[in-house]
Design a protein around this motif. Structure first.
Motif, PDB file in Angstrom:
ATOM      1  N   ARG A 194       2.962  64.935 -22.830  1.00 21.23           N
ATOM      2  CA  ARG A 194       1.814  65.599 -22.216  1.00 21.23           C
ATOM      3  C   ARG A 194       1.247  66.667 -23.143  1.00 21.23           C
ATOM      4  NH1 ARG A 194       2.229  64.732 -16.556  1.00 21.23           N
ATOM      5  NH2 ARG A 194       4.274  63.975 -15.941  1.00 21.23           N
ATOM      6  N   GLY A 242      -1.412  65.559 -13.088  1.00 20.19           N
ATOM      7  CA  GLY A 242      -0.525  64.689 -12.330  1.00 20.19           C
ATOM      8  C   GLY A 242       0.740  65.376 -11.854  1.00 20.19           C
ATOM      9  N   SER A 243       1.871  64.710 -12.076  1.00 21.65           N
ATOM     10  CA  SER A 243       3.135  65.194 -11.503  1.00 21.65           C
ATOM     11  C   SER A 243       3.591  66.505 -12.137  1.00 21.65           C
ATOM     12  CB  SER A 243       4.229  64.128 -11.612  1.00 21.65           C
ATOM     13  OG  SER A 243       4.634  63.963 -12.944  1.00 21.65           O
ATOM     14  N   TYR A 256      11.825  59.675 -17.575  1.00 17.37           N
ATOM     15  CA  TYR A 256      11.946  59.237 -16.178  1.00 17.37           C
ATOM     16  C   TYR A 256      12.829  57.994 -16.144  1.00 17.37           C
ATOM     17  CZ  TYR A 256       8.074  62.372 -15.146  1.00 17.37           C
ATOM     18  OH  TYR A 256       7.284  63.486 -15.013  1.00 17.37           O
ATOM     19  N   ASP A 273      11.257  56.426  -9.636  1.00 18.36           N
ATOM     20  CA  ASP A 273      11.188  56.838 -11.054  1.00 18.36           C
ATOM     21  C   ASP A 273      11.476  58.335 -11.235  1.00 18.36           C
ATOM     22  OD1 ASP A 273      10.492  54.236 -11.661  1.00 18.36           O
ATOM     23  OD2 ASP A 273       8.410  54.679 -12.190  1.00 18.36           O
ATOM     24  N   ASP A 291      -2.160  62.827 -21.371  1.00 16.55           N
ATOM     25  CA  ASP A 291      -0.734  62.468 -21.359  1.00 16.55           C
ATOM     26  C   ASP A 291      -0.615  60.956 -21.416  1.00 16.55           C
ATOM     27  OD1 ASP A 291      -1.215  61.511 -18.728  1.00 16.55           O
ATOM     28  OD2 ASP A 291      -0.614  63.417 -17.844  1.00 16.55           O
ATOM     29  N   PHE A 292       0.596  60.465 -21.613  1.00 10.45           N
ATOM     30  CA  PHE A 292       0.817  59.018 -21.628  1.00 10.45           C
ATOM     31  C   PHE A 292       2.295  58.719 -21.443  1.00 10.45           C
ATOM     32  CE2 PHE A 292       2.655  58.773 -25.890  1.00 10.45           C
ATOM     33  CZ  PHE A 292       2.138  59.909 -26.501  1.00 10.45           C
ATOM     34  N   LYS A 293       2.557  57.446 -21.110  1.00 12.08           N
ATOM     35  CA  LYS A 293       3.929  56.979 -20.893  1.00 12.08           C
ATOM     36  C   LYS A 293       4.232  55.843 -21.863  1.00 12.08           C
ATOM     37  CE  LYS A 293       4.714  53.652 -18.315  1.00 12.08           C
ATOM     38  NZ  LYS A 293       5.025  52.201 -18.477  1.00 12.08           N
ATOM     39  N   ASP A 314      -3.927  52.185 -17.967  1.00 11.42           N
ATOM     40  CA  ASP A 314      -2.899  52.179 -16.908  1.00 11.42           C
ATOM     41  C   ASP A 314      -1.799  53.196 -17.207  1.00 11.42           C
ATOM     42  OD1 ASP A 314      -4.074  50.093 -15.536  1.00 11.42           O
ATOM     43  OD2 ASP A 314      -2.304  48.799 -15.567  1.00 11.42           O
ATOM     44  N   THR A 315      -1.553  53.436 -18.475  1.00  8.30           N
ATOM     45  CA  THR A 315      -0.352  54.197 -18.870  1.00  8.30           C
ATOM     46  C   THR A 315      -0.670  55.520 -19.571  1.00  8.30           C
ATOM     47  OG1 THR A 315      -0.190  53.079 -21.012  1.00  8.30           O
ATOM     48  CG2 THR A 315       0.950  52.035 -19.158  1.00  8.30           C
ATOM     49  N   CYS A 316      -1.959  55.846 -19.643  1.00  4.05           N
ATOM     50  CA  CYS A 316      -2.375  57.098 -20.296  1.00  4.05           C
ATOM     51  C   CYS A 316      -3.381  57.804 -19.393  1.00  4.05           C
ATOM     52  CB  CYS A 316      -3.123  56.825 -21.607  1.00  4.05           C
ATOM     53  SG  CYS A 316      -2.263  55.830 -22.824  1.00  4.05           S
ATOM     54  N   ARG A 317      -3.543  59.096 -19.599  1.00  2.28           N
ATOM     55  CA  ARG A 317      -4.714  59.784 -19.029  1.00  2.28           C
ATOM     56  C   ARG A 317      -5.679  60.073 -20.168  1.00  2.28           C
ATOM     57  NH1 ARG A 317      -0.897  62.336 -15.312  1.00  2.28           N
ATOM     58  NH2 ARG A 317      -1.392  61.494 -13.266  1.00  2.28           N
ATOM     59  N   ARG A 333      -5.835  55.451  -8.628  1.00  6.22           N
ATOM     60  CA  ARG A 333      -4.847  56.191  -7.824  1.00  6.22           C
ATOM     61  C   ARG A 333      -5.538  57.092  -6.804  1.00  6.22           C
ATOM     62  NH1 ARG A 333      -2.764  57.394 -13.164  1.00  6.22           N
ATOM     63  NH2 ARG A 333      -1.019  56.007 -13.678  1.00  6.22           N
TER      64      ARG A 333
HETATM   65  P1  TMP Z   1       2.487  61.551 -13.974  1.00  4.03           P
HETATM   66  O1  TMP Z   1       1.704  62.795 -14.174  1.00  4.03           O
HETATM   67  O2  TMP Z   1       2.161  60.830 -12.713  1.00  4.03           O
HETATM   68  O3  TMP Z   1       3.972  61.774 -14.130  1.00  4.03           O
HETATM   69  O4  TMP Z   1       2.081  60.542 -15.154  1.00  4.03           O
HETATM   70  C1  TMP Z   1       2.226  60.885 -16.500  1.00  4.03           C
HETATM   71  C2  TMP Z   1       1.657  59.778 -17.374  1.00  4.03           C
HETATM   72  O5  TMP Z   1       2.432  58.597 -17.266  1.00  4.03           O
HETATM   73  C3  TMP Z   1       0.239  59.369 -17.010  1.00  4.03           C
HETATM   74  O6  TMP Z   1      -0.479  59.147 -18.219  1.00  4.03           O
HETATM   75  C4  TMP Z   1       0.374  58.074 -16.273  1.00  4.03           C
HETATM   76  C5  TMP Z   1       1.642  57.491 -16.824  1.00  4.03           C
HETATM   77  N1  TMP Z   1       2.427  56.795 -15.824  1.00  4.03           N
HETATM   78  C6  TMP Z   1       2.727  55.454 -15.989  1.00  4.03           C
HETATM   79  O7  TMP Z   1       2.314  54.828 -16.961  1.00  4.03           O
HETATM   80  N2  TMP Z   1       3.499  54.842 -15.042  1.00  4.03           N
HETATM   81  C7  TMP Z   1       3.979  55.481 -13.965  1.00  4.03           C
HETATM   82  O8  TMP Z   1       4.681  54.865 -13.161  1.00  4.03           O
HETATM   83  C8  TMP Z   1       3.655  56.871 -13.804  1.00  4.03           C
HETATM   84  C9  TMP Z   1       4.154  57.637 -12.599  1.00  4.03           C
HETATM   85  C10 TMP Z   1       2.888  57.478 -14.751  1.00  4.03           C
END
Ligand code: TMP
Ligand code: ASP
Length: 239
Positions: free
Chosen positions: A96, A101-102, A123, A131, A177-179, A198-201, A217
């Motif tokens: 991040r 988000g979270s 996570y 998660d 941020d991203f995952k 899907d996996t980044c902001r 979302r």
């Molecule tokens: P979060 O703020 O919901 O924890 O998400 C952090 C980043 O991770 C955001 O860019 C979205 C990504 N993400 C996923 O790719 N898969 C997931 O299951 C979650 C919860 C977040």
């Protein structure tokens, strides 16, 4: 040898994985299905499979060109790509740069707050548990990865952050941020899964408009348009 798509091995929330006639390679199909909140919210995003296949291929090519080892081999068509057959490490690695988000929920920093230093989180990839956030002690307690593998994942995630953040700035996108997910291939930890809206902001650098899955979302509308805009800014392509 021509690579042939064989039977389906696994269906995830956003992709299907097929075996191929080469045991070192898998065939992946990107779907239009979208889920959020550990699968509790379900829907589809028009053409998402096509858009994310292209966007993810583009990012993996960029990262490979900068020396990051990934599972990506080649895009075969609109929705499909060939990747190295990895054993996925059941840890999601989140980086991040700006609170959202979270993180905002957990520690109370308002969305949009610039973080003085990038934040790295792990996570446990387990929908039934939602998660949960874990640390390296938990990872070892669960035997999800070795200390050496945790080090490779952490260093690679921070390097990916530097590369993507600089690259996206030129495209007028803030990487919030991203995952990432990693897998083991021939004993090495390499980057796997996908890198996409899907996996980044992604936020527009000027207007701060959201160009990612938060539009789905949070029911913000124009979800497909946002994904199309990302592809256009990255490659100039429209589909
Ligand atoms: P979060 O703020 O919901 O924890 O998400 C952090 C980043 O991770 C955001 O860019 C979205 C990504 N993400 C996923 O790719 N898969 C997931 O299951 C979650 C919860 C977040
Ligand atoms: N993809 C995840 C799920 O469905 C969550 C998310 O991206 O928000 O559970």
């Amino acid at each position: 040898m021509d690579i042939e798509k064989l039977e389906q091995m696994y269906e995830g929330k956003a992709k299907k994985v097929f075996r191929t006639n080469d045991p070192d390679l898998c065939w992946i199909e990107y779907k239009d299905d979208a889920t959020a909140f550990d699968g509790k919210k379900k829907g589809t995003i028009g053409n998402k499979g096509i858009l994310n296949n292209r966007i993810s291929a583009h990012f993996f090519n960029l990262l490979e060109s900068k020396g990051v080892q990934t599972h990506f081999v080649k895009q075969v068509n609109d929705r499909e790509q060939i990747v190295r057959a990895v054993k996925i490490i059941m840890v999601e690695v989140v980086v991040r740069n700006i609170a959202a988000g979270s993180l905002s929920k957990r520690i109370g920093l308002p969305e949009g707050t610039m973080l003085p230093r990038s934040v790295l989180e792990f996570y446990y990839k387990d929908d039934a548990l939602g998660d949960p956030l874990i640390n390296d002690y938990h990872i070892q307690a669960l035997d999800l990865a070795t200390p050496e593998q945790i080090k490779v994942m952490s260093e690679t995630a921070l390097k990916v952050n530097e590369i993507l953040r600089d690259y996206l700035r030129d495209k007028k996108i803030d990487l919030i941020d991203f995952k990432l997910e990693f897998g083991v291939y021939k004993g090495e930890v390499i980057l796997a899964d996908e890198i996409s809206p899907d996996t980044c902001r992604f936020w527009d650098i000027e207007t701060k408009e959201k160009l990612d899955k938060d539009r789905f979302r949070r029911d913000l509308g124009n979800v497909e348009e946002a994904y199309r805009e990302v592809l256009k800014r990255l490659t100039g392509e429209t589909i």
